[in-house]
Design a protein around this motif. Structure first.
Motif, short mmCIF file in Angstrom:
data_model
loop_
_atom_site.label_atom_id
_atom_site.label_comp_id
_atom_site.label_asym_id
_atom_site.label_seq_id
_atom_site.Cartn_x
_atom_site.Cartn_y
_atom_site.Cartn_z
N THR A 12 44.00 30.23 18.56
CA THR A 12 45.05 29.72 19.45
C THR A 12 45.66 28.44 18.90
OG1 THR A 12 43.71 30.58 21.24
CG2 THR A 12 45.58 29.21 21.85
N SER A 13 44.82 27.51 18.45
CA SER A 13 45.38 26.25 17.96
C SER A 13 46.15 26.48 16.66
CB SER A 13 44.30 25.18 17.78
OG SER A 13 43.10 25.76 17.35
N ALA A 14 45.65 27.40 15.82
CA ALA A 14 46.39 27.70 14.59
C ALA A 14 47.76 28.29 14.91
CB ALA A 14 45.59 28.68 13.72
N MET A 15 47.80 29.11 16.00
CA MET A 15 49.08 29.70 16.38
C MET A 15 50.06 28.65 16.89
SD MET A 15 47.99 33.21 18.24
CE MET A 15 49.60 33.88 18.64
N ILE A 16 49.53 27.71 17.69
CA ILE A 16 50.40 26.65 18.21
C ILE A 16 50.98 25.84 17.04
CG2 ILE A 16 50.45 24.50 19.53
CD1 ILE A 16 48.32 25.86 21.37
N PHE A 17 50.11 25.51 16.08
CA PHE A 17 50.56 24.77 14.90
C PHE A 17 51.65 25.56 14.16
CE2 PHE A 17 50.21 24.43 10.27
CZ PHE A 17 50.58 23.10 10.10
N ALA A 18 51.39 26.87 13.94
CA ALA A 18 52.32 27.67 13.15
C ALA A 18 53.68 27.80 13.84
CB ALA A 18 51.73 29.05 12.88
N ALA A 20 54.95 25.66 15.95
CA ALA A 20 55.61 24.35 15.86
C ALA A 20 56.21 24.18 14.47
CB ALA A 20 54.59 23.24 16.15
N PHE A 21 55.49 24.62 13.46
CA PHE A 21 55.96 24.54 12.08
C PHE A 21 57.24 25.36 11.90
CE2 PHE A 21 55.38 26.29 7.61
CZ PHE A 21 55.71 25.13 6.96
N LEU A 22 57.27 26.57 12.51
CA LEU A 22 58.44 27.43 12.38
C LEU A 22 59.66 26.87 13.11
CD1 LEU A 22 57.23 31.15 12.72
CD2 LEU A 22 58.23 30.06 10.72
N TYR A 23 59.40 26.29 14.30
CA TYR A 23 60.54 25.91 15.14
C TYR A 23 60.92 24.44 15.11
CZ TYR A 23 61.22 30.57 16.59
OH TYR A 23 61.53 31.90 16.55
N GLY A 24 60.00 23.55 14.67
CA GLY A 24 60.31 22.12 14.61
C GLY A 24 61.61 21.82 13.87
N PRO A 25 61.74 22.30 12.62
CA PRO A 25 62.95 21.99 11.87
C PRO A 25 64.21 22.54 12.53
CG PRO A 25 61.25 22.80 10.40
CD PRO A 25 60.74 23.00 11.79
N ILE A 26 64.11 23.74 13.11
CA ILE A 26 65.29 24.34 13.73
C ILE A 26 65.72 23.52 14.95
CG2 ILE A 26 66.15 26.40 14.91
CD1 ILE A 26 64.32 28.05 13.08
N ILE A 27 64.73 23.09 15.75
CA ILE A 27 65.04 22.30 16.94
C ILE A 27 65.66 20.96 16.54
CG2 ILE A 27 64.01 21.09 18.91
CD1 ILE A 27 62.00 23.52 19.01
N SER A 28 65.11 20.33 15.51
CA SER A 28 65.67 19.03 15.10
C SER A 28 67.10 19.19 14.62
CB SER A 28 64.80 18.41 14.01
OG SER A 28 65.08 18.96 12.75
N ILE B 102 48.26 29.92 6.79
CA ILE B 102 48.92 29.70 8.09
C ILE B 102 49.17 31.04 8.77
CG2 ILE B 102 50.95 28.75 9.25
CD1 ILE B 102 51.28 26.86 6.88
N GLY B 103 49.55 32.06 7.97
CA GLY B 103 49.99 33.32 8.54
C GLY B 103 48.87 34.19 9.07
N TYR B 104 47.69 34.16 8.42
CA TYR B 104 46.62 35.07 8.83
C TYR B 104 46.15 34.81 10.27
CZ TYR B 104 43.04 38.56 8.21
OH TYR B 104 42.29 39.69 8.35
N PRO B 105 45.79 33.55 10.61
CA PRO B 105 45.36 33.32 12.01
C PRO B 105 46.46 33.68 13.00
CG PRO B 105 44.96 31.38 10.66
CD PRO B 105 45.72 32.33 9.81
N MET B 106 47.71 33.45 12.58
CA MET B 106 48.83 33.72 13.47
C MET B 106 48.95 35.23 13.72
SD MET B 106 52.44 32.03 12.86
CE MET B 106 53.74 32.05 14.05
N ALA B 107 48.88 36.03 12.64
CA ALA B 107 48.98 37.48 12.78
C ALA B 107 47.80 38.01 13.60
CB ALA B 107 49.01 38.14 11.39
N LEU B 108 46.63 37.44 13.35
CA LEU B 108 45.44 37.85 14.09
C LEU B 108 45.61 37.57 15.57
CD1 LEU B 108 42.63 38.98 13.38
CD2 LEU B 108 41.78 36.64 13.38
N GLY B 109 46.10 36.37 15.87
CA GLY B 109 46.33 35.97 17.26
C GLY B 109 47.31 36.90 17.95
N ILE B 110 48.43 37.19 17.26
CA ILE B 110 49.45 38.04 17.88
C ILE B 110 48.89 39.44 18.13
CG2 ILE B 110 51.73 39.09 17.57
CD1 ILE B 110 52.45 36.75 15.77
N SER B 111 48.08 39.95 17.18
CA SER B 111 47.59 41.32 17.34
C SER B 111 46.57 41.43 18.48
CB SER B 111 46.96 41.80 16.03
OG SER B 111 45.73 41.17 15.82
N ARG B 112 46.03 40.29 18.92
CA ARG B 112 45.03 40.35 20.00
C ARG B 112 45.63 40.13 21.38
NH1 ARG B 112 39.95 37.07 17.50
NH2 ARG B 112 39.44 38.60 15.90
#
Lengths: 268, 302
Positions: A12-18, A20-28, B102-112
């Motif tokens: 979950t935390s890795a997803m939140i980080f990712a 934010a990483f994807l959208y931070g620059p676009i939002i700014s 960065i992508g692996y945990p994200m893909a894993l999270g989405i798939s769950r």
């Protein structure tokens, strides 16, 4: 045991980080397009003046029209040729040259743009020498180049749809004696229409976005929007580009929402 | 008659459906690479076209070869080109690893996640891919420059006393490539994780495997095709990347895509640019061929 399948804390935390990483620059980018100050990163109050300047910038509007024309043409051609290729790959079984076909349709997906751009320019120059065409390079040569790499993306989308649609309707129509062409237009085409739309939109955006291939295959007369944006941002940040970026992002957002609705409506 | 062949009993129609895309790709994709190869053996000259002929036709089937390996000799004797190739491969490899991280945990999270939330999360990954690549790279200029947002925040928080030189550094190039290619990594990873049979994970867990062991012994091996596909989609185009090193790397980062661009547009040496491209192509073809083989094997396994 359902609970074990819920995302654990790390994921979950890795997803939140990712995200934010994807959208931070676009939002700014969007945020600073409403900035009064010309220094993009210093907040000088809310303003839409960059938008009004954008719409007075004739060079930019011409380039945008040029880009839209190229994108519309190349997306349409790419969908037609890409759909033919997808039908051949999914409905024709084994035919000689099938592996080569699959290979040359996959390669453009990963081929660096500088390679595609340079090799295609050299083709156009050689063709001009041998068959005296194309005499000028511009929107037509850019469009041909864009079709060539967009086909690969269209094939990915359309091929996967063709593989997943229910074949029994096609079989039934063939059993009842319908000609293959008729079966394709009456039965297959409506079933894969959402994929054709998705493929067209994908090809359209790829073309609208391309800088490198267009720079190589363009001539003196034709400047596309990305070429203009590139020569401007090379010199540093420019709030007009932020305003342009915001408009493009909004258009993409609207396009995706509409496409999602259409696809969902088709499913029902 | 098998069900595939039935679709086209009509010979002419079948030839048209195969022939049109075939012809297009051969003329506009394969042929250009042959011309590229030919011109890489010629020499630059002033005039139109700006290169010398490689073959001289002597009538009939006989011809004389005028081309030479001089461009290739030049590439292999000048350190600039060799280090640009090496640097590009290094930057592409590290960026691929970062995307995977960065992508692996994200893909894993989405798939769950289930239902509507999954569609939304997936949409949010695809959305940046649809917005302009150029503009997303440009966004980082505003964030990274010395009076930019990141330096501003760090200064405000008192972590640094003077702005860091983030822009026009190798760091900015890694960041830019990782950022712009991330969706290409996540989507194939997600596709392979989503197909995975959840009962295998439950079985492993029921048999007492710890979550980490389940991940290493079940999840990771099953998602291997996704890892390879994602890595290829990032690594191969990243080697030839031009926009990111040009806008974020400044003069400090040497990448072969940038070298090719400047040989072509600034020095106007088309033959040398072609030779640079041919060597780049050879570097790329190795992983591509391996990947194609791998895919055919795994398709054969099914």
């Amino acid at each position: 045991m359902k609970t074990r399948l819920r995302p654990p804390g790390f994921v979950t935390s890795a997803m939140i980080f990712a995200y934010a990483f994807l959208y931070g620059p676009i939002i700014s980018l969007v945020f600073y397009s409403f900035n009064e100050s010309k220094l993009v990163t210093v907040w000088g109050g809310f303003s839409v003046k960059w938008y009004s300047e954008l719409f007075k910038n004739e060079g930019l509007l011409n380039a945008a029209l040029q880009s839209l024309k190229i994108a519309g043409l190349s997306a349409t051609l790419a969908v037609i040729v890409g759909t033919l290729a997808s039908v051949a790959l999914t409905r024709f079984g084994a035919f000689s040259g099938r592996n080569l076909m699959q290979g040359i349709l996959t390669a453009p997906l990963v081929m660096p743009e500088v390679l595609l751009g340079l090799s295609m320019l050299l083709l156009f120059v050689s063709m001009e020498q041998v068959i005296n065409w194309p005499q000028t390079r511009g929107w037509l040569t850019i469009s041909i180049a864009h079709v060539t790499f967009s086909i690969a993306y269209v094939v990915v989308v359309v091929q996967s749809r063709l593989k997943s649609v229910d074949r029994s309707l096609e079989e039934a129509a063939l059993d009842l004696g319908a000609r293959p062409w008729k079966v394709f237009f009456v039965i297959t085409l409506p079933l894969i229409a959402p994929a054709l739309l998705a493929g067209w939109l994908l090809a359209f955006t790829l073309s609208l976005d391309d800088l490198v291939i267009a720079s190589f295959t363009s001539g003196p007369g034709a400047t596309t929007l990305p070429m203009l944006v590139f020569s401007s941002v090379r010199l540093g940040v420019n709030p007009q580009i932020n305003a342009l970026a915001t408009i493009l992002i909004l258009l993409v957002f609207a396009g995706i929402v509409v496409a999602g609705r259409v696809i969902r409506a088709n499913k029902d | 008659m098998n069900r595939n062949a039935r679709f086209t009993r009509n010979g002419a129609g079948r030839r048209l459906v195969v022939g049109v895309p075939y012809l297009w790709m051969v003329v506009f994709f394969l042929l250009p690479f042959l011309i590229l190869l030919r011109i890489s053996f010629s020499e630059s000259r002033i005039g139109l076209p700006p290169y010398t002929e490689v073959f001289e036709w002597l009538g009939g089937l006989s011809f004389r070869v005028l081309g030479s390996f001089s461009n290739y000799q030049f590439l292999f004797t000048d350190d600039l080109y060799l280090s640009a190739y090496a640097n590009s491969v290094k930057i592409a490899a590290i960026s691929t690893a970062l995307c995977l991280l960065i992508g692996y945990p994200m893909a894993l999270g989405i798939s769950r996640v289930r239902g509507q939330a999954r569609t939304l999360l997936l949409m949010l990954v695809i959305l940046p891919f649809w917005t302009s690549f150029l503009i997303r790279v440009y966004a980082w200029i505003g964030l990274l420059k010395s009076e930019g947002l990141i330096n501003g925040l760090l200064l405000w928080a008192g972590i640094i006393d003077s702005p860091l030189a983030l822009l026009y550094s190798p760091f900015a190039v890694y960041l830019g490539i990782t950022y712009s290619y991330l969706p290409f990594m996540i989507l194939p990873l997600y596709a392979s994780l989503e197909r995975m049979d959840g009962s295998l994970l439950e079985a492993a867990a029921d048999l007492g495997a710890r979550p980490m062991a389940v991940f290493l012994n079940v999840t990771l091996p099953l998602s291997w095709p996704g890892v390879i596909a994602g890595s290829m989609l990032v690594f191969i185009p990243a080697i030839g990347e031009f926009v990111v090193p040009e806008l974020l790397g400044g003069t400090s980062t040497l990448m072969i895509g940038k070298v090719l661009w400047s040989e072509f547009f600034l020095n106007r040496d088309w033959p040398l640019a072609s030779a640079v491209a041919i060597i780049m192509l050879i570097i790329l073809v190795l992983p591509l061929v391996w990947w194609q083989r791998h895919q055919q094997q795994s398709e054969g396994d099914k």
